[in-house]
Every structure is written in C-alpha cells, then in structure tokens.
Design an enzyme around this catalytic site. Structure first.
Site, mmCIF file in Angstrom:
data_model
loop_
_atom_site.group_PDB
_atom_site.id
_atom_site.type_symbol
_atom_site.label_atom_id
_atom_site.label_comp_id
_atom_site.label_asym_id
_atom_site.label_seq_id
_atom_site.Cartn_x
_atom_site.Cartn_y
_atom_site.Cartn_z
ATOM 1 N N TYR A 66 4.077 14.410 2.088
ATOM 2 C CA TYR A 66 4.740 14.300 3.098
ATOM 3 C C TYR A 66 6.352 14.153 2.837
ATOM 4 C CZ TYR A 66 0.317 11.971 4.434
ATOM 5 O OH TYR A 66 -0.894 11.798 5.107
ATOM 6 N N HIS A 92 -6.281 14.408 -2.135
ATOM 7 C CA HIS A 92 -5.606 14.683 -0.508
ATOM 8 C C HIS A 92 -6.548 15.411 0.134
ATOM 9 C CE1 HIS A 92 -1.734 14.329 1.976
ATOM 10 N NE2 HIS A 92 -2.965 14.525 2.943
ATOM 11 N N ASP A 121 0.630 3.807 4.359
ATOM 12 C CA ASP A 121 -0.182 4.895 3.830
ATOM 13 C C ASP A 121 1.057 6.207 3.635
ATOM 14 O OD1 ASP A 121 -3.010 6.342 3.518
ATOM 15 O OD2 ASP A 121 -1.490 7.723 4.755
ATOM 16 N N LYS A 162 -1.362 9.966 -2.133
ATOM 17 C CA LYS A 162 -2.315 11.060 -2.233
ATOM 18 C C LYS A 162 -1.859 12.045 -3.155
ATOM 19 C CE LYS A 162 -3.253 9.966 2.293
ATOM 20 N NZ LYS A 162 -2.106 9.666 3.091
#
Ligand code: A2P
Length: 316
Positions: free
Chosen positions: A48, A110, A43, A77
């Site tokens: 990130y 997201h 994931d 996302k």
C-alpha cells in the site's frame, strides 16, 4: 467490541480500519482518528506504500498514552516479490521498521502469486515466478518461522481459494489462522466461509463497501455500486442507519472480521458505530438474495499472456 478468538487466547477486534488506497499525507491522520475513536485493529500491507506514515501515527498515539501496543491488533502482508524463502523475513522486518513495531499481530501472504525479487508491479511474463518456481509451502514455512521468531503472533493468507487452502493444508500441520478475502453482499463467499470455519481459519472481509475509490484501471465498465444498492438503502432507512453501517453490521453478524477503509473522520466513526444496528431476519434474507458472485478485485491485473495466473481464484 466483538472479537474473533485465537487458540492461544488472543483476540482480533472484529472491525478494523482498512488502509488500502489511503493516500500518504492522509493515512496517518486517519489511523490516529480511528484509534482515538476506539478502533484497535488496523489493517496494513507493504504494497500500500503507506506503512511508514502509519508507523509514525502508531508511535505517536502510543507515546501520547492513548493506547498501549498490546491493546492494538496490527495486520500486515507479505508482498508478491518476497515469496522466496530467503526474502520473507527481510520483508517482514522492513514492514516492522516502517510501522515502528517490534512485532505484528498478524502477517499474511498477500496473494498466491509470486513475482521475481525486485519486481514491484510486473509488466511482462518474465517478471513472474510460477508457483512451481516459488511454491507456496516454502513461503508458508518461512511465515511459520517468523512466528517462531516472535516477529508476528499469528500468520495467515489472503486471496486464497478453497482449492489453494486445501492444497496448503495437505502440506502442513500448522495452517493459516486467517484468510483475508473480498467479501460483501454481492460476493458472500458462503462456501469459503464454511470451509474456513471447519478448518479453524478466521475470515476477514476486504473491500466490504465495494471499494469505490479504486483507480479507474481496476474498475469494470458499469460495475454496480454497493453503497447505492436500493435494497440495502431501504434497510438502512428502516433502521435510521447508513448503508455502510448496514453492510458492516451484516459482515460482523456472519462472524467475519471486516476492514472498511476511510480517511474521513465522520465515516471512520460511523463505521465503528455500525455495531449498534440491529438487523432482523427479513433484512438478512433480503441481503442474502443480493449475492451474485460479483468481484470488484478480479485479480486480472496479475494476468499476462503466458503466465500461470489466469485463474487466481480457481473458478474456471
Ligand atoms: P472515504 O475514505 O472518503 O470515506 P472499501 O472499504 O470497500 O475499500 O471502500 C472504501 C470506500 O468507501 C472509500 O471510497 C471510502 O471513502 C468509502 N467509505 C468508507 N466508509 C464510508 C461510509 N460510511 N459511507 C460512505 N462511503 C464510505
């Protein structure tokens, strides 16, 4: 490995490796360790900040013949600053480039929150777009387009309440296939899971272990530690398992996918092995009683004084 099944026959492995909070310099190794030890679901998310390193790791394990691309399930996302119709496909293409992939298995919106293009993390009201200025349905149409274009096999959302899902489902015949939300014994999300199940939406549990490694600014004072919960610790002892394994196993028994994050080899392996734990009725009842609607990820970081995101989860 158990899977969640999609209409077209695709299967998402029920346990995946989470990569939120996995630092650069560590995340690539974690992904390789996970895949070498049997994980097939990773994931990711653009925000990130570690997709390029994950991409290198994926390219290496595929090149080394450890796994084939088609045997992996890769999720990413769309970040909040790319909700405008013209920004969705470029954002997805950037993620694909970073991940060294031709397609994703799953692409999610997201958050039901929009920033102005170019804003990575907003600091003031003016950095946001309201949902009137950037309607979710417009973003969603481009998500569907990305699927048509073969850039992703499946599309979904994340952090969507029942209210927001209902609203979206009224506006499209082709709704989200997955909703990824915070979910663990302190936030069991029973009603949302039921709603999603009735509407053929799979649920993925994020922060399944209580995300103890969030930055301090994201933590409430004296927040409870899920991994130190006495009831779960006792159940773990009874089964000769770890607390994390009990929690992960409980998540999978409820039919949700789960994406525990770890960058530690032993814990990465331990988490996948949680399928071996056999929880009984008594254990399940005890865990059910722990639900007190406690959120670790409150969404408060999206609230500035005058913006329209004070009730992201539609709970007020
Ligand atoms: P680490 O990466 O050092 O293993 P969440 O998935 O809810 O975001 O939680 C991630 C946090 O839980 C990280 O601090 C991670 O640390 C820790 N963690 C992951 N797996 C385990 C485990 N099996 N036992 C204890 N802590 C774990």
């Amino acid at each position: 490995m158990t899977y969640l099944n999609f209409k077209n026959g695709d299967k998402m492995p029920i346990i995946g490796l989470g990569t939120w909070k996995s630092d650069k310099g560590e995340v690539g190794k974690a992904v390789k360790t996970a895949i070498k030890n049997g994980y097939r679901h990773i994931d990711c998310a653009a925000t990130y900040g570690n997709e390029a390193e994950i991409g290198e790791a994926l390219a290496e394990v595929i090149k080394e013949g450890i796994v084939k691309r088609e045997d992996l399930w890769i999720t990413s996302k769309l970040w909040n600053n790319a909700h405008k119709s013209e920004d969705v496909l470029p954002a997805l293409k950037k993620t694909l480039k970073d991940l060294h992939l031709d397609y994703l298995d799953l692409y999610l919106i997201h958050w039901p929150v929009a920033f102005k293009p170019g804003v990575s993390y907003p600091e003031k009201d003016d950095d946001y777009l309201s949902l009137e200025e950037a309607p979710i349905i417009d973003t969603w149409k481009m998500m569907l387009q990305s699927k048509k274009d073969g850039l992703t096999k499946h599309v979904g959302v994340s952090n969507f309440s029942e209210t927001k899902l209902k609203d979206l489902l009224l506006k499209t015949e082709d709704g989200p296939e997955v909703n990824q939300v915070e979910l663990h014994p302190y936030l069991q999300q029973n009603s949302l899971i039921e709603f999603c199940s009735k509407n053929n939406i799979h649920v993925t549990a994020y922060s399944p272990l209580g995300s103890g490694d969030r930055i301090e600014a994201m933590k409430a004072p004296n927040e409870p530690s899920l991994l130190e919960n006495k009831v779960i610790q006792k159940i773990a002892k009874k089964h000769g398992a770890s607390t994390a394994q009990v929690i992960i196993n409980w998540e999978t028994l409820r039919g949700t996918a789960v994406i525990p994050k770890s960058t530690n080899e032993g814990r990465i392996i331990e988490n996948l092995e949680s399928t071996g734990v056999k929880l009984d009725e008594e254990d399940l009842e005890k865990i059910a009683s722990l639900d007190d609607h406690f959120r670790y990820v409150t969404g408060e970081f999206f609230v500035t004084k005058g913006n329209s995101y004070s009730d992201i989860y539609d709970e007020q």
